[in-house]
Design a protein around this motif. Structure first.
Motif, PDB file in Angstrom:
ATOM      1  N   GLY A   1       0.793  -1.227   0.000  1.00  0.00           N
ATOM      2  CA  GLY A   1       0.000   0.000   0.000  1.00  0.00           C
ATOM      3  C   GLY A   1       0.820   1.270   0.000  1.00  0.00           C
ATOM      4  N   ARG A   2       2.160   1.143  -0.194  1.00  0.00           N
ATOM      5  CA  ARG A   2       3.014   2.334  -0.224  1.00  0.00           C
ATOM      6  C   ARG A   2       3.043   2.902  -1.634  1.00  0.00           C
ATOM      7  NH1 ARG A   2       8.024  -0.787   2.444  1.00  0.00           N
ATOM      8  NH2 ARG A   2       7.515  -1.999   0.579  1.00  0.00           N
ATOM      9  N   GLU A   3       2.974   4.223  -1.762  1.00  0.00           N
ATOM     10  CA  GLU A   3       2.958   4.858  -3.083  1.00  0.00           C
ATOM     11  C   GLU A   3       4.322   4.714  -3.752  1.00  0.00           C
ATOM     12  OE1 GLU A   3       1.880   9.131  -5.232  1.00  0.00           O
ATOM     13  OE2 GLU A   3       1.686   8.894  -3.058  1.00  0.00           O
ATOM     14  N   LYS A   4       4.301   4.327  -5.026  1.00  0.00           N
ATOM     15  CA  LYS A   4       5.541   4.204  -5.782  1.00  0.00           C
ATOM     16  C   LYS A   4       5.990   5.575  -6.256  1.00  0.00           C
ATOM     17  CE  LYS A   4       4.540  -0.453  -7.526  1.00  0.00           C
ATOM     18  NZ  LYS A   4       4.356  -1.282  -8.747  1.00  0.00           N
ATOM     19  N   GLU A   5       7.317   5.760  -6.337  1.00  0.00           N
ATOM     20  CA  GLU A   5       7.854   7.053  -6.741  1.00  0.00           C
ATOM     21  C   GLU A   5       7.643   7.300  -8.229  1.00  0.00           C
ATOM     22  OE1 GLU A   5      11.881   7.485  -5.585  1.00  0.00           O
ATOM     23  OE2 GLU A   5      11.494   7.219  -3.436  1.00  0.00           O
ATOM     24  N   ASP A   6       7.817   6.260  -9.056  1.00  0.00           N
ATOM     25  CA  ASP A   6       7.774   6.425 -10.504  1.00  0.00           C
ATOM     26  C   ASP A   6       6.489   5.821 -11.062  1.00  0.00           C
ATOM     27  OD1 ASP A   6       8.250   6.768 -13.164  1.00  0.00           O
ATOM     28  OD2 ASP A   6       9.891   5.330 -13.309  1.00  0.00           O
ATOM     29  N   VAL A   7       5.539   6.694 -11.418  1.00  0.00           N
ATOM     30  CA  VAL A   7       4.275   6.205 -11.954  1.00  0.00           C
ATOM     31  C   VAL A   7       4.460   5.591 -13.342  1.00  0.00           C
ATOM     32  CG1 VAL A   7       3.635   8.401 -13.062  1.00  0.00           C
ATOM     33  CG2 VAL A   7       1.849   6.824 -12.278  1.00  0.00           C
ATOM     34  N   ALA A   8       5.536   5.967 -14.034  1.00  0.00           N
ATOM     35  CA  ALA A   8       5.773   5.477 -15.398  1.00  0.00           C
ATOM     36  C   ALA A   8       6.612   4.206 -15.420  1.00  0.00           C
ATOM     37  CB  ALA A   8       6.464   6.559 -16.232  1.00  0.00           C
ATOM     38  N   THR A   9       6.936   3.644 -14.250  1.00  0.00           N
ATOM     39  CA  THR A   9       7.716   2.402 -14.113  1.00  0.00           C
ATOM     40  C   THR A   9       8.962   2.387 -15.000  1.00  0.00           C
ATOM     41  OG1 THR A   9       6.324   1.283 -15.775  1.00  0.00           O
ATOM     42  CG2 THR A   9       5.711   1.017 -13.451  1.00  0.00           C
ATOM     43  N   GLY A  10       9.762   3.445 -14.914  1.00  0.00           N
ATOM     44  CA  GLY A  10      11.039   3.502 -15.614  1.00  0.00           C
ATOM     45  C   GLY A  10      10.973   4.068 -17.019  1.00  0.00           C
ATOM     46  N   ARG A  11       9.777   4.225 -17.567  1.00  0.00           N
ATOM     47  CA  ARG A  11       9.668   4.718 -18.947  1.00  0.00           C
ATOM     48  C   ARG A  11      10.139   6.170 -19.075  1.00  0.00           C
ATOM     49  NH1 ARG A  11       5.505   1.047 -18.548  1.00  0.00           N
ATOM     50  NH2 ARG A  11       5.148  -0.312 -20.353  1.00  0.00           N
ATOM     51  N   LEU A  12       9.906   6.980 -18.035  1.00  0.00           N
ATOM     52  CA  LEU A  12      10.314   8.379 -18.091  1.00  0.00           C
ATOM     53  C   LEU A  12      11.826   8.499 -18.174  1.00  0.00           C
ATOM     54  CD1 LEU A  12       9.509  11.344 -18.039  1.00  0.00           C
ATOM     55  CD2 LEU A  12       9.564  11.252 -15.531  1.00  0.00           C
ATOM     56  N   ASP A  13      12.546   7.638 -17.423  1.00  0.00           N
ATOM     57  CA  ASP A  13      14.009   7.660 -17.471  1.00  0.00           C
ATOM     58  C   ASP A  13      14.506   7.315 -18.873  1.00  0.00           C
ATOM     59  OD1 ASP A  13      14.126   8.301 -14.802  1.00  0.00           O
ATOM     60  OD2 ASP A  13      14.317   6.217 -14.133  1.00  0.00           O
ATOM     61  N   LEU A  14      13.878   6.303 -19.492  1.00  0.00           N
ATOM     62  CA  LEU A  14      14.262   5.924 -20.854  1.00  0.00           C
ATOM     63  C   LEU A  14      14.001   7.080 -21.820  1.00  0.00           C
ATOM     64  CD1 LEU A  14      12.864   2.271 -21.121  1.00  0.00           C
ATOM     65  CD2 LEU A  14      15.218   2.973 -20.701  1.00  0.00           C
ATOM     66  N   PHE A  15      12.856   7.750 -21.655  1.00  0.00           N
ATOM     67  CA  PHE A  15      12.508   8.869 -22.534  1.00  0.00           C
ATOM     68  C   PHE A  15      13.515  10.008 -22.381  1.00  0.00           C
ATOM     69  CE2 PHE A  15      10.197  12.841 -23.415  1.00  0.00           C
ATOM     70  CZ  PHE A  15       9.776  12.595 -24.710  1.00  0.00           C
ATOM     71  N   MET A  16      13.913  10.307 -21.135  1.00  0.00           N
ATOM     72  CA  MET A  16      14.870  11.392 -20.905  1.00  0.00           C
ATOM     73  C   MET A  16      16.230  11.054 -21.500  1.00  0.00           C
ATOM     74  SD  MET A  16      13.018  13.645 -19.677  1.00  0.00           S
ATOM     75  CE  MET A  16      14.348  14.841 -19.520  1.00  0.00           C
ATOM     76  N   GLU A  17      16.624   9.779 -21.442  1.00  0.00           N
ATOM     77  CA  GLU A  17      17.868   9.347 -22.095  1.00  0.00           C
ATOM     78  C   GLU A  17      17.809   9.619 -23.592  1.00  0.00           C
ATOM     79  OE1 GLU A  17      18.809   5.289 -21.361  1.00  0.00           O
ATOM     80  OE2 GLU A  17      18.865   5.525 -19.176  1.00  0.00           O
ATOM     81  N   GLU A  18      16.650   9.316 -24.174  1.00  0.00           N
ATOM     82  CA  GLU A  18      16.478   9.532 -25.610  1.00  0.00           C
ATOM     83  C   GLU A  18      16.504  11.018 -25.955  1.00  0.00           C
ATOM     84  OE1 GLU A  18      13.918   5.422 -26.218  1.00  0.00           O
ATOM     85  OE2 GLU A  18      12.905   7.330 -25.889  1.00  0.00           O
ATOM     86  N   MET A  19      15.965  11.856 -25.079  1.00  0.00           N
ATOM     87  CA  MET A  19      16.013  13.297 -25.309  1.00  0.00           C
ATOM     88  C   MET A  19      17.452  13.825 -25.240  1.00  0.00           C
ATOM     89  SD  MET A  19      13.052  14.464 -26.102  1.00  0.00           S
ATOM     90  CE  MET A  19      13.119  12.969 -27.090  1.00  0.00           C
ATOM     91  N   GLU A  20      18.238  13.228 -24.361  1.00  0.00           N
ATOM     92  CA  GLU A  20      19.653  13.597 -24.282  1.00  0.00           C
ATOM     93  C   GLU A  20      20.359  13.244 -25.592  1.00  0.00           C
ATOM     94  OE1 GLU A  20      21.395  11.756 -20.880  1.00  0.00           O
ATOM     95  OE2 GLU A  20      20.048  12.768 -19.452  1.00  0.00           O
ATOM     96  N   GLY A  21      20.002  12.083 -26.152  1.00  0.00           N
ATOM     97  CA  GLY A  21      20.573  11.679 -27.433  1.00  0.00           C
ATOM     98  C   GLY A  21      20.205  12.648 -28.540  1.00  0.00           C
ATOM     99  N   PHE A  22      18.981  13.159 -28.494  1.00  0.00           N
ATOM    100  CA  PHE A  22      18.545  14.131 -29.507  1.00  0.00           C
ATOM    101  C   PHE A  22      19.311  15.446 -29.363  1.00  0.00           C
ATOM    102  CE2 PHE A  22      15.666  17.759 -30.443  1.00  0.00           C
ATOM    103  CZ  PHE A  22      15.627  17.619 -31.823  1.00  0.00           C
ATOM    104  N   VAL A  23      19.492  15.897 -28.111  1.00  0.00           N
ATOM    105  CA  VAL A  23      20.211  17.147 -27.868  1.00  0.00           C
ATOM    106  C   VAL A  23      21.663  17.034 -28.345  1.00  0.00           C
ATOM    107  CG1 VAL A  23      21.083  18.687 -26.051  1.00  0.00           C
ATOM    108  CG2 VAL A  23      18.728  17.853 -25.955  1.00  0.00           C
ATOM    109  N   GLU A  24      22.281  15.875 -28.139  1.00  0.00           N
ATOM    110  CA  GLU A  24      23.680  15.674 -28.530  1.00  0.00           C
ATOM    111  C   GLU A  24      23.833  15.477 -30.042  1.00  0.00           C
ATOM    112  OE1 GLU A  24      25.051  12.393 -26.223  1.00  0.00           O
ATOM    113  OE2 GLU A  24      24.804  13.442 -24.298  1.00  0.00           O
ATOM    114  N   HIS A  25      22.822  14.909 -30.688  1.00  0.00           N
ATOM    115  CA  HIS A  25      22.899  14.657 -32.144  1.00  0.00           C
ATOM    116  C   HIS A  25      21.597  15.130 -32.803  1.00  0.00           C
ATOM    117  CE1 HIS A  25      25.635  11.763 -30.246  1.00  0.00           C
ATOM    118  NE2 HIS A  25      26.379  11.889 -31.337  1.00  0.00           N
TER     119      HIS A  25
END
Length: 457
Positions: A324-348
């Motif tokens: 019954g404890r609230e999870k920190e990441d509602v996207a279950t890791g998907r947001l971290d993957l998306f931010m990694e991809e945005m970093e790739g876009f910024v670099e290239h």
């Protein structure tokens, strides 16, 4: 009784349901038969497309694509396909056959541009992918979905089809999903025995990826809602479709993968909204009756699912763990993957990292073979500016077409399914690609013959 059954089984609906339930038993108790089913279905549609009269080829192409879209996860789950990406390749093959026989609309040129814009990422990938990465396999994995979408869209763009054909397409899509649902009940008859947490559960998903299973079950839920509201004239048919909907929804819930269920809710809402406002007063009353039955079925299924999972389902959708404890990441890791991809876009930003390079980089970093869950993030990171242009084409080309042709009542539902699915599951399966293309059809409706009344003198 025979006459009544014929009415309920007018398009062999009940017979086809029974056949596909039988297929589930065959696959569960004799797994090798799966490859025979796959080959048999392929040969059936392949030969049909070739042999049917010219005016029937479009219909047969759409039915063949629809069936393999609905069956894709089942064939993957049971290892029945000749390759993992077989359904995408067959959608491409069937639509290319359709293009060969019936040509394409000149107005569909944005999708020619879209396909051309995918090429630079392949060139970049030939330079950036590491030596131990299989170039052909990696490129095929990430680009088979986008290419499938482009070719299917070229085939469907402004293609005239009657509404009854669209309903038939959705029906053919639904039938193998009924097989998938029945197979899941056979694979895991007792849900309580395999649940230990609120995480996505492969044991309740036929031993396969919960995300893909929930996505295809969500698609099945939508097709059954369409059938319930548009092709269920009698009480018996309504009951049959509500039972199938309840079974499919239950199995989608217990995968504990929320993306497919949420996508189904969005798509069903989009369809019912358009259907209601396009209907006359008498039809609206019928829709409200069906909607009342639909809501009862949906709420009953949720309560049964909650009871069967010991309340874990409620906690999953409340973003809580088993305690019954609230999870920190509602996207279950998907947001971290998306931010990694945005970093790739910024670099290239210009030509991107290259097709499949983001997954390759995760392997290099020791994270594992984590494919992208978000197609928008993948497009931007791997294609750069080309990715932005392709995304703009995918969003605005159908909206532009809609501005001049507003007859397709499924347009927003189809587009919503594509957009919702690529944001939680990418384009791992053929469904978002093909259903996006269906939004581009020029749907026609049968005109009722005029009624002549003798004037009173």
């Amino acid at each position: 009784m025979r006459v009544k059954f014929r009415n309920y089984n007018a398009d062999n609906y009940i017979t086809l349901i029974l056949i596909h339930i039988g297929m589930a038993f065959a696959l569960h108790f004799f797994r090798p038969i799966g490859k025979l089913i796959f080959i048999g279905v392929f040969l059936y549609f392949f030969l049909k497309i070739i042999l049917v009269p010219n005016q029937e080829k479009v219909r047969m192409v759409l039915l063949g694509c629809a069936y393999f879209v609905g069956a894709e996860v089942l064939f993957r789950m049971t290892k029945s396909g000749l390759s993992y990406e077989a359904s995408k390749y067959l959608v491409i093959l069937f639509t290319l056959m359709g293009i060969f026989y019936r040509g394409v609309s000149g107005k569909g040129y944005p999708y020619f541009i879209y396909l051309i814009l995918l090429v630079p990422a392949i060139v970049v990938a030939s330079i950036t992918l590491t030596f131990d990465a299989s170039f052909r396999t990696n490129i095929a994995f990430v680009l088979s979905g986008p290419v499938c979408l482009g070719i299917a869209s070229l085939f469907c763009y402004d293609r005239k089809v009657p509404q009854k054909t669209v309903l038939e397409v959705l029906n053919y899509m639904m039938l193998p999903i009924i097989t998938t649902t029945c197979y899941l009940f056979l694979y895991t008859p007792s849900i309580k025995d395999v649940l230990t947490s609120t995480a996505s559960n492969s044991a309740t998903s036929g031993g396969f990826g919960p995300n893909q299973v929930a996505t295809v079950l969500g698609l099945g839920m939508f097709t059954l809602v369409v059938r319930l509201f548009l092709r269920s004239p009698g009480t018996i048919l309504k009951v049959i479709n509500l039972i199938l909907f309840g079974a499919m929804t239950f199995r989608a819930f217990v995968t504990f993968s929320r993306g497919g269920v949420i996508a189904a809710v969005i798509v069903v809402a989009a369809f019912l909204w358009v259907l209601f406002w396009k209907s006359n007063h008498h039809q609206k009353n019928q829709i409200l009756v069906s909607f009342f039955l639909f809501v009862i079925a949906a709420l009953s299924t949720w309560m049964i699912s909650s009871q069967q999972t010991g309340g874990l389902l409620d906690k999953r959708y409340a973003n809580e763990d088993a305690l019954g404890r609230e999870k920190e990441d509602v996207a279950t890791g998907r947001l971290d993957l998306f931010m990694e991809e945005m970093e790739g876009f910024v670099e290239h930003p210009f030509f991107g990292l290259g097709a499949s390079r983001t997954k390759n980089m995760r392997v290099e970093a020791g994270i594992g073979h984590l494919p992208s869950h978000n197609e928008i993030g993948r497009l931007l990171s791997e294609h750069g500016i080309m990715g932005i242009i392709t995304l703009l084409i995918l969003i605005f080309a159908p909206l532009s077409y809609r501005s001049t042709n507003k007859k397709n009542i499924f347009f927003y539902a189809f587009l919503a399914f594509w957009f919702a699915t690529i944001n939680h599951s990418g384009m791992r399966i053929a469904a978002p690609s093909f259903i996006y293309a269906l939004a581009l059809l020029n749907v026609t409706y049968e005109k009722k013959p005029p009624v002549y009344r003798k004037q009173l003198k």
